[in-house]
Design an enzyme around this catalytic site. Structure first.
Site, PDB file in Angstrom:
ATOM      1  N   ARG A 102       0.882  -1.178   0.000  1.00 58.59           N
ATOM      2  CA  ARG A 102       0.000   0.000   0.000  1.00 58.59           C
ATOM      3  C   ARG A 102       0.912   1.218   0.000  1.00 58.59           C
ATOM      4  O   ARG A 102       1.706   1.397   0.937  1.00 58.59           O
ATOM      5  CB  ARG A 102      -0.911  -0.013   1.222  1.00 58.59           C
ATOM      6  CG  ARG A 102      -1.624   1.302   1.405  1.00 58.59           C
ATOM      7  CD  ARG A 102      -2.803   1.243   2.345  1.00 58.59           C
ATOM      8  NE  ARG A 102      -3.927   0.571   1.722  1.00 58.59           N
ATOM      9  CZ  ARG A 102      -5.191   0.712   2.115  1.00 58.59           C
ATOM     10  NH1 ARG A 102      -5.485   1.491   3.130  1.00 58.59           N
ATOM     11  NH2 ARG A 102      -6.158   0.067   1.500  1.00 58.59           N
ATOM     12  N   HIS A 129      -6.953   1.195  -6.790  1.00 60.10           N
ATOM     13  CA  HIS A 129      -7.321   0.296  -5.682  1.00 60.10           C
ATOM     14  C   HIS A 129      -8.001  -0.947  -6.266  1.00 60.10           C
ATOM     15  O   HIS A 129      -9.200  -1.170  -6.084  1.00 60.10           O
ATOM     16  CB  HIS A 129      -8.237   1.026  -4.700  1.00 60.10           C
ATOM     17  CG  HIS A 129      -8.295   0.401  -3.345  1.00 60.10           C
ATOM     18  ND1 HIS A 129      -7.601  -0.754  -3.012  1.00 60.10           N
ATOM     19  CD2 HIS A 129      -8.986   0.738  -2.220  1.00 60.10           C
ATOM     20  CE1 HIS A 129      -7.846  -1.062  -1.746  1.00 60.10           C
ATOM     21  NE2 HIS A 129      -8.685  -0.183  -1.247  1.00 60.10           N
ATOM     22  N   GLN A 132     -10.112  -3.590  -4.135  1.00 61.78           N
ATOM     23  CA  GLN A 132     -11.409  -3.045  -3.746  1.00 61.78           C
ATOM     24  C   GLN A 132     -12.398  -3.152  -4.908  1.00 61.78           C
ATOM     25  O   GLN A 132     -13.534  -3.606  -4.735  1.00 61.78           O
ATOM     26  CB  GLN A 132     -11.239  -1.572  -3.339  1.00 61.78           C
ATOM     27  CG  GLN A 132     -12.526  -0.926  -2.883  1.00 61.78           C
ATOM     28  CD  GLN A 132     -13.051  -1.531  -1.590  1.00 61.78           C
ATOM     29  OE1 GLN A 132     -12.327  -1.629  -0.610  1.00 61.78           O
ATOM     30  NE2 GLN A 132     -14.293  -1.967  -1.598  1.00 61.78           N
ATOM     31  N   ASP A 222     -17.118   7.577  -1.975  1.00 60.18           N
ATOM     32  CA  ASP A 222     -15.875   7.392  -1.206  1.00 60.18           C
ATOM     33  C   ASP A 222     -15.565   8.742  -0.553  1.00 60.18           C
ATOM     34  O   ASP A 222     -16.204   9.763  -0.884  1.00 60.18           O
ATOM     35  CB  ASP A 222     -14.740   6.937  -2.149  1.00 60.18           C
ATOM     36  CG  ASP A 222     -13.434   6.655  -1.422  1.00 60.18           C
ATOM     37  OD1 ASP A 222     -13.459   6.484  -0.180  1.00 60.18           O
ATOM     38  OD2 ASP A 222     -12.362   6.632  -2.081  1.00 60.18           O
ATOM     39  N   CYS A 262     -16.479   1.981  -0.157  1.00 61.62           N
ATOM     40  CA  CYS A 262     -15.325   1.112   0.105  1.00 61.62           C
ATOM     41  C   CYS A 262     -14.934   1.131   1.576  1.00 61.62           C
ATOM     42  O   CYS A 262     -14.288   0.210   2.053  1.00 61.62           O
ATOM     43  CB  CYS A 262     -14.158   1.537  -0.770  1.00 61.62           C
ATOM     44  SG  CYS A 262     -13.691   3.260  -0.513  1.00 61.62           S
ATOM     45  N   ARG A 290     -14.121  -8.303   1.160  1.00 60.19           N
ATOM     46  CA  ARG A 290     -12.702  -8.076   0.886  1.00 60.19           C
ATOM     47  C   ARG A 290     -11.892  -9.332   1.230  1.00 60.19           C
ATOM     48  O   ARG A 290     -10.960  -9.688   0.523  1.00 60.19           O
ATOM     49  CB  ARG A 290     -12.185  -6.864   1.690  1.00 60.19           C
ATOM     50  CG  ARG A 290     -12.641  -5.507   1.175  1.00 60.19           C
ATOM     51  CD  ARG A 290     -12.054  -5.161  -0.206  1.00 60.19           C
ATOM     52  NE  ARG A 290     -10.619  -5.266  -0.237  1.00 60.19           N
ATOM     53  CZ  ARG A 290      -9.779  -4.288   0.097  1.00 60.19           C
ATOM     54  NH1 ARG A 290     -10.242  -3.101   0.445  1.00 60.19           N
ATOM     55  NH2 ARG A 290      -8.474  -4.462   0.045  1.00 60.19           N
TER      56      ARG A 290
HETATM   57  N1   CP Z   1     -11.403  -0.081   1.731  1.00 66.51           N
HETATM   58  C1   CP Z   1     -10.149  -0.171   2.207  1.00 66.51           C
HETATM   59  O1   CP Z   1      -9.191  -0.389   1.475  1.00 66.51           O
HETATM   60  O2   CP Z   1     -10.057   0.011   3.551  1.00 66.51           O
HETATM   61  P1   CP Z   1      -8.693   0.184   4.357  1.00 66.51           P
HETATM   62  O3   CP Z   1      -8.122   1.520   3.957  1.00 66.51           O
HETATM   63  O4   CP Z   1      -9.115   0.162   5.802  1.00 66.51           O
HETATM   64  O5   CP Z   1      -7.774  -0.929   4.009  1.00 66.51           O
HETATM   65  N1  NVA Z   2      -9.755   6.989  -1.603  1.00 67.26           N
HETATM   66  C1  NVA Z   2      -9.444   6.488  -0.291  1.00 67.26           C
HETATM   67  C2  NVA Z   2      -9.683   5.019  -0.238  1.00 67.26           C
HETATM   68  C3  NVA Z   2      -9.412   4.369   1.090  1.00 67.26           C
HETATM   69  C4  NVA Z   2      -9.678   2.912   1.084  1.00 67.26           C
HETATM   70  C5  NVA Z   2      -8.000   6.827   0.034  1.00 67.26           C
HETATM   71  O1  NVA Z   2      -7.131   6.651  -0.830  1.00 67.26           O
HETATM   72  O2  NVA Z   2      -7.737   7.277   1.152  1.00 67.26           O
END
Ligand code: CP
Ligand code: NVA
Length: 307
Positions: A102, A129, A132, A222, A262, A290
């Site tokens: 990540r 992502h 997701q 989101d 999400c 997930r």
């Molecule tokens: N939706 C998602 O990726 O959640 P997190 O940021 O908690 O991993």
């Molecule tokens: N768009 C959000 C998604 C989190 C799962 C971010 O990148 O923070």
């Protein structure tokens, strides 16, 4: 070697394989049948940003299938400071069978693909992502059955989640209308690439709620401020204020429409409590999925099948 980096690299048949495996393992897992297909294997998760769902879904998927998982923050790993990215990737690859990342920059994930020698799963970057988005279409299939010809109204920021969801939609014959203020939409270059790869894709952008919500089976939103954009938060609150998913907005969609997010959600900003907790919401089924999807995905990158 297989990776999940961009959904643009995938074919509908590959996505179908992941969905079928996830579906089978979900049904078996809910009955307490958790085949130890990944016994002795190690997943390493290396994250630059916080996570609840991504980290835990991959941990639990790995453990339910008899494998193990390790976690390290990018800071602890010393990426780019204590050690070069190339060296960290080679070392982590030596200890692991599969790696989730990540990151802020997409380049770090690309570098791991180049240097780690192991399958890499993009667990979110500033751009994408994909885990997701696959989960989202998987959840739609569970909810509606056949998803071909259905429509997602994505209300809010044209961010990493919207980007991957647009590809997942195209891969599955789902239309998507992104309803966002100008300057906060999906990039035109990206939409051109998407159209080139999937000529029959139907992803449009508008700031008109009626157009976006007409015939939508899913209303998706989101956060307005993604991780890494905190300095823009107050400006984003102003720009996105009218784009809140609330009872008034949901009434503009068909009654049968479901609400998806999400997560994490900023309740009272992009969505109100009555909607995310209400009867149309499938946001928490989506979150649980997930983990089920992570199983199908890990097996797919490792080129393993369920016995
Ligand atoms: N939706 C998602 O990726 O959640 P997190 O940021 O908690 O991993
Ligand atoms: N768009 C959000 C998604 C989190 C799962 C971010 O990148 O923070």
């Amino acid at each position: 070697m297989r990776h999940l980096n961009s959904l643009l690299d995938m074919s509908p048949a590959e996505v179908e394989t992941i969905f079928e495996t996830s579906h089978e393992l979900k049904a078996r897992s809910l009955k307490g049948d958790r085949p130890p297909i990944l016994k002795g294997l190690i997943l390493t998760q290396l994250f630059e940003k916080p996570s609840l769902r991504t980290r835990l879904s991959f941990d639990s998927a790995m453990m339910q299938l008899g494998g193990n998982s390790l976690f390290l923050t990018a800071l602890e790993a010393g990426i780019g400071g204590r050690e070069s990215v190339k060296d960290v990737a080679r070392v982590v690859g030596g200890y692991s069978d599969v790696i989730t990342l990540r990151t802020f920059s997409q380049r770090l994930i690309d570098n791991f693909i180049e240097f780690s020698g192991k399958p890499i799963i993009n667990g979110l970057s500033d751009e994408r992502h994909p885990c997701q988005a696959l989960t989202d279409v998987f959840t739609m299939r569970e909810t509606f059955g056949d998803v071909k010809g259905q429509k997602i109204a994505f209300i809010g920021d044209g961010n990493n989640v919207a980007n991957s969801l647009a590809i997942a939609a195209a891969l599955s014959g789902v239309a998507m209308s992104v309803c966002a203020p100008e300057g906060y939409r999906l990039e035109e270059d990206f939409l051109k690439k998407l159209k080139k790869k999937f000529p029959s894709s139907n992803v449009t952008q508008t700031d008109d709620f009626k157009t976006a919500l007409k015939d939508a089976s899913v209303v998706y939103t989101d956060v307005w401020t993604s991780m890494g954009q905190e300095a823009e938060e107050s400006q984003r609150r102003n720009v996105f204020g009218p784009f809140q998913v609330n009872a008034k907005l949901m009434k503009m969609a068909p009654k049968s429409a479901r609400f998806m997010h999400c997560l994490p959600a900023k309740r009272g900003l992009e969505v109100t409590d009555d909607i995310i907790d209400g009867p149309q919401s499938i946001a928490f089924e989506q979150a649980e999925n997930r983990m089920h999807l992570a199983k199908g995905l890990i097996l797919w990158v490792l080129e393993k099948t369920v016995k």
